[in-house]
Every structure is written in C-alpha cells, then in structure tokens.
Design a protein around this motif. Structure first.
Motif, PDB file in Angstrom:
ATOM      1  N   GLU A   1      -2.334 -48.216  12.086  1.00 53.02           N
ATOM      2  CA  GLU A   1      -3.863 -48.093  11.882  1.00 53.02           C
ATOM      3  C   GLU A   1      -4.447 -47.219  12.645  1.00 53.02           C
ATOM      4  O   GLU A   1      -5.582 -46.478  12.115  1.00 53.02           O
ATOM      5  N   GLU A   2      -4.212 -46.941  13.872  1.00 57.06           N
ATOM      6  CA  GLU A   2      -4.932 -45.935  14.637  1.00 57.06           C
ATOM      7  C   GLU A   2      -4.732 -44.634  13.840  1.00 57.06           C
ATOM      8  O   GLU A   2      -5.668 -43.659  13.862  1.00 57.06           O
ATOM      9  N   ASP A   3      -3.363 -44.199  13.876  1.00 60.08           N
ATOM     10  CA  ASP A   3      -3.281 -43.032  13.278  1.00 60.08           C
ATOM     11  C   ASP A   3      -3.941 -42.671  11.724  1.00 60.08           C
ATOM     12  O   ASP A   3      -4.279 -41.744  11.368  1.00 60.08           O
ATOM     13  N   PHE A   4      -3.744 -43.776  10.953  1.00 62.61           N
ATOM     14  CA  PHE A   4      -4.468 -43.734   9.658  1.00 62.61           C
ATOM     15  C   PHE A   4      -6.133 -43.494   9.719  1.00 62.61           C
ATOM     16  O   PHE A   4      -6.549 -42.607   8.978  1.00 62.61           O
ATOM     17  N   LYS A   5      -6.848 -44.168  10.822  1.00 62.91           N
ATOM     18  CA  LYS A   5      -8.111 -44.080  10.775  1.00 62.91           C
ATOM     19  C   LYS A   5      -8.348 -42.468  11.232  1.00 62.91           C
ATOM     20  O   LYS A   5      -9.290 -41.978  11.001  1.00 62.91           O
ATOM     21  N   GLY A   6      -7.327 -42.139  12.126  1.00 66.66           N
ATOM     22  CA  GLY A   6      -7.742 -40.931  12.953  1.00 66.66           C
ATOM     23  C   GLY A   6      -7.738 -39.885  11.936  1.00 66.66           C
ATOM     24  O   GLY A   6      -8.715 -39.042  11.962  1.00 66.66           O
ATOM     25  N   ARG A   7      -7.003 -39.851  10.813  1.00 66.67           N
ATOM     26  CA  ARG A   7      -6.895 -38.511   9.775  1.00 66.67           C
ATOM     27  C   ARG A   7      -7.902 -38.607   8.882  1.00 66.67           C
ATOM     28  O   ARG A   7      -8.557 -37.809   8.244  1.00 66.67           O
ATOM     29  N   VAL A   8      -8.258 -40.124   8.504  1.00 64.09           N
ATOM     30  CA  VAL A   8      -9.447 -40.351   7.732  1.00 64.09           C
ATOM     31  C   VAL A   8     -10.720 -39.754   8.269  1.00 64.09           C
ATOM     32  O   VAL A   8     -11.400 -39.127   7.806  1.00 64.09           O
ATOM     33  N   VAL A   9     -10.798 -40.105   9.553  1.00 57.01           N
ATOM     34  CA  VAL A   9     -12.069 -39.651  10.287  1.00 57.01           C
ATOM     35  C   VAL A   9     -11.991 -37.857  10.670  1.00 57.01           C
ATOM     36  O   VAL A   9     -13.116 -37.301  10.348  1.00 57.01           O
TER      37      VAL A   9
ATOM     38  N   HIS B   1     -23.692 -32.815  -2.816  1.00 48.80           N
ATOM     39  CA  HIS B   1     -23.244 -33.724  -3.552  1.00 48.80           C
ATOM     40  C   HIS B   1     -21.704 -33.864  -3.612  1.00 48.80           C
ATOM     41  O   HIS B   1     -21.311 -32.901  -4.380  1.00 48.80           O
ATOM     42  N   ILE B   2     -21.161 -34.564  -2.905  1.00 51.87           N
ATOM     43  CA  ILE B   2     -19.410 -34.520  -2.804  1.00 51.87           C
ATOM     44  C   ILE B   2     -18.967 -35.379  -3.284  1.00 51.87           C
ATOM     45  O   ILE B   2     -19.445 -36.850  -3.310  1.00 51.87           O
ATOM     46  N   LEU B   3     -18.059 -35.379  -4.369  1.00 48.46           N
ATOM     47  CA  LEU B   3     -17.162 -36.558  -4.808  1.00 48.46           C
ATOM     48  C   LEU B   3     -15.742 -36.690  -4.016  1.00 48.46           C
ATOM     49  O   LEU B   3     -14.964 -35.644  -3.973  1.00 48.46           O
ATOM     50  N   LEU B   4     -15.483 -37.672  -3.594  1.00 51.58           N
ATOM     51  CA  LEU B   4     -14.085 -38.119  -3.152  1.00 51.58           C
ATOM     52  C   LEU B   4     -13.284 -38.849  -3.782  1.00 51.58           C
ATOM     53  O   LEU B   4     -14.021 -40.111  -4.299  1.00 51.58           O
ATOM     54  N   VAL B   5     -12.344 -38.541  -4.126  1.00 51.58           N
ATOM     55  CA  VAL B   5     -11.297 -39.397  -4.987  1.00 51.58           C
ATOM     56  C   VAL B   5     -10.117 -39.738  -4.415  1.00 51.58           C
ATOM     57  O   VAL B   5      -9.396 -39.044  -3.893  1.00 51.58           O
ATOM     58  N   THR B   6     -10.148 -41.151  -3.824  1.00 52.89           N
ATOM     59  CA  THR B   6      -9.013 -41.660  -2.992  1.00 52.89           C
ATOM     60  C   THR B   6      -8.623 -43.026  -3.122  1.00 52.89           C
ATOM     61  O   THR B   6      -8.828 -43.424  -4.088  1.00 52.89           O
ATOM     62  N   HIS B   7      -8.057 -43.491  -2.253  1.00 45.70           N
ATOM     63  CA  HIS B   7      -7.451 -45.098  -2.386  1.00 45.70           C
ATOM     64  C   HIS B   7      -8.266 -45.878  -1.695  1.00 45.70           C
ATOM     65  O   HIS B   7      -8.915 -45.509  -0.683  1.00 45.70           O
ATOM     66  N   GLY B   8      -7.855 -47.209  -2.188  1.00 46.80           N
ATOM     67  CA  GLY B   8      -8.670 -48.537  -1.614  1.00 46.80           C
ATOM     68  C   GLY B   8      -8.663 -48.504   0.002  1.00 46.80           C
ATOM     69  O   GLY B   8      -9.761 -48.830   0.704  1.00 46.80           O
ATOM     70  N   GLY B   9      -7.613 -48.264   0.284  1.00 48.42           N
ATOM     71  CA  GLY B   9      -7.459 -48.346   2.131  1.00 48.42           C
ATOM     72  C   GLY B   9      -8.270 -47.310   2.744  1.00 48.42           C
ATOM     73  O   GLY B   9      -8.804 -47.676   3.753  1.00 48.42           O
ATOM     74  N   VAL B  10      -8.158 -46.284   2.087  1.00 44.77           N
ATOM     75  CA  VAL B  10      -8.816 -44.971   2.822  1.00 44.77           C
ATOM     76  C   VAL B  10     -10.546 -45.243   2.731  1.00 44.77           C
ATOM     77  O   VAL B  10     -11.113 -45.078   3.638  1.00 44.77           O
ATOM     78  N   ILE B  11     -10.812 -45.708   1.531  1.00 40.60           N
ATOM     79  CA  ILE B  11     -12.386 -45.947   1.264  1.00 40.60           C
ATOM     80  C   ILE B  11     -12.881 -47.260   1.906  1.00 40.60           C
ATOM     81  O   ILE B  11     -13.785 -47.027   3.060  1.00 40.60           O
ATOM     82  N   ASN B  12     -12.024 -48.217   2.374  1.00 40.95           N
ATOM     83  CA  ASN B  12     -12.331 -49.492   3.460  1.00 40.95           C
ATOM     84  C   ASN B  12     -12.609 -48.787   4.679  1.00 40.95           C
ATOM     85  O   ASN B  12     -13.176 -49.093   5.593  1.00 40.95           O
ATOM     86  N   LYS B  13     -11.279 -47.955   5.155  1.00 39.24           N
ATOM     87  CA  LYS B  13     -11.192 -47.433   6.518  1.00 39.24           C
ATOM     88  C   LYS B  13     -12.518 -46.589   6.724  1.00 39.24           C
ATOM     89  O   LYS B  13     -13.203 -46.738   7.810  1.00 39.24           O
TER      90      LYS B  13
END
Length: 239
Positions: free
Chosen positions: A90-98, A125-137
C-alpha cells in the motif's frame, strides 16, 4: 482484462457526457480498460494532448491478478494470508500515485506560481482516466487526508469510485520555501518536488497547496442503464 459489452457502452456514454467540456491535457493508465475508456472520451477532444502513464495503473496484486474475486478469496483462505500480502505494498502504491500528482501539479500550475514549469497563463483543466483504487488513494488518501482539501458537504464519500463515474477536484497553490516535511496539510507531499532547471540540474521546490473535492463518483449519466445516480450539476461548472 478488456472492457466487456457493458463497459464499452459506459465508456461511450461518459465520452458523450464530457464532450462539451474543454480539457488541456488527458492522462490515462496504460492498462486496457482505462485506456479504452480514455480513447472513447478523447475522440470528442481530438486536439487535446493525450498521454499514458504507468503510475495511474491499479495496484498490482501479484498472483491474485486476473483471478475472480471468488478464486482470489479461496486462494487467500488456503494460504492463510490477506489481500495486502500480495503484490505491491500500500505504501508503494500510494507513493507512485502521489508522485504522478506532484508531477502533474508542477507541469500544469499557471506560470505565475513559483516552481511551475508550465507556460500556461490560466488554470489548466486536466482529465485523469484511471482505476477505482487509484482514485480512492489520490482523493481520500492524499488530497483529503494528507493535504486537508475541503469536501463538498453534499458528497457521500463512504462509497468507492464506480466504473466511469466522474469525480472533480480543484487545486490552488503557491510556493512557500519555509514549509517543512511535517506541514503535510498543505504541502504537495512530505517530500519536496524535483524540478529540472534550464542547465539540466534538478532543483527541489516545495509547493503549498489548497483545494477542494467538489464532485465525487457521479454516475448520473448512466441513469438509462439503471445505475444509482448522484447530482451531476457541477460537472460543467469550472468556476
């Protein structure tokens, strides 16, 4: 995995829903479902720069990847483990999203903000298209918990982001060289952001940010498919 029939229909619907908005840049995960959804949106914005970024991928869950929820749950039970024991921490996941968020901010903040590498004279105005876990994080784990972004009182933040739902957040910021790593309520992250100078060297900058989450997981554009809806009146509002 690929988008199924319903997923393709939803991608087309959200593309039509966003067709009248102006985006300065579109970023998407390179994984197939997000990429195909982004392409369905991008065809309504053919002149908008479009980029794939692996940091927007869903969390890597190792050998659980590609399995059904039931099969993955059975394997976890057999091995006496937990979901978090597999793949990316989870730490690495959040790290790359941040890390992606930091780069996006430095790139797209208007040039009047110290530390910005953008030449934009106005807000992007930026559009991000990604996955649920990334959005939540990103939204819950970083913008709200770390950076203390305000939240629209009408939002229901209890549920997770739904497929092809629309979430909107607004970022404002200015450099504060006196910020410290402990000032996580307003700093991009607990680490400073590296910015490449004209001579190729890297300089470290710290941006103070404030902002708000104004729309969370809106799926009203899917009402015709019988999905639960939320008010989407703010999707068109850039004020």
């Amino acid at each position: 995995t690929e988008l199924n029939k319903t997923g393709k229909e939803q991608a087309e619907i959200v593309g039509r829903r966003l067709r009248k908005l102006k985006f300065d840049h579109i970023y998407t995960s390179d994984l197939s479902r997000a990429k195909k959804t982004a392409e369905a949106i991008n065809k309504h914005h053919p002149d908008t720069p479009f980029a794939l970024d692996i940091r927007l991928r869903e969390r890597d869950i190792g050998k659980l990847g590609g399995k059904s929820i039931q099969d993955a749950s059975n394997l976890i039970k057999e091995e006496g483990t937990k979901w978090d024991d597999y793949g990316e921490s989870e730490e690495d996941f959040k790290g790359r999203v941040v890390d992606f968020f930091n780069d996006m901010i430095v790139t797209h903040l208007p040039k009047n903000y110290p530390g910005s590498s953008s030449q934009n004279k106005r807000n992007s105005h930026i559009l991000l298209v990604t996955h649920g876990g990334v959005i939540n994080k990103l939204i819950k784990g970083h913008l709200i918990m770390d950076l203390n972004f305000s939240v629209n009182n009408n939002l229901n933040m209890k549920h997770n982001a739904k497929n092809t739902s629309v979430t909107k957040f607004v970022v404002r910021g200015a450099e504060n060289p006196n910020s410290t790593a402990d000032d996580v309520t307003s700093v991009v992250s607990s680490n400073t952001v590296e910015n490449e100078t004209n001579d190729g060297a890297s300089e470290k900058i710290t941006l103070r940010l404030k902002g708000e989450v104004t729309l969370w997981s809106c799926v009203s554009h899917l009402a015709a498919q019988g999905k639960r809806t939320h008010d989407d009146s703010q999707i068109d509002d850039y004020a």
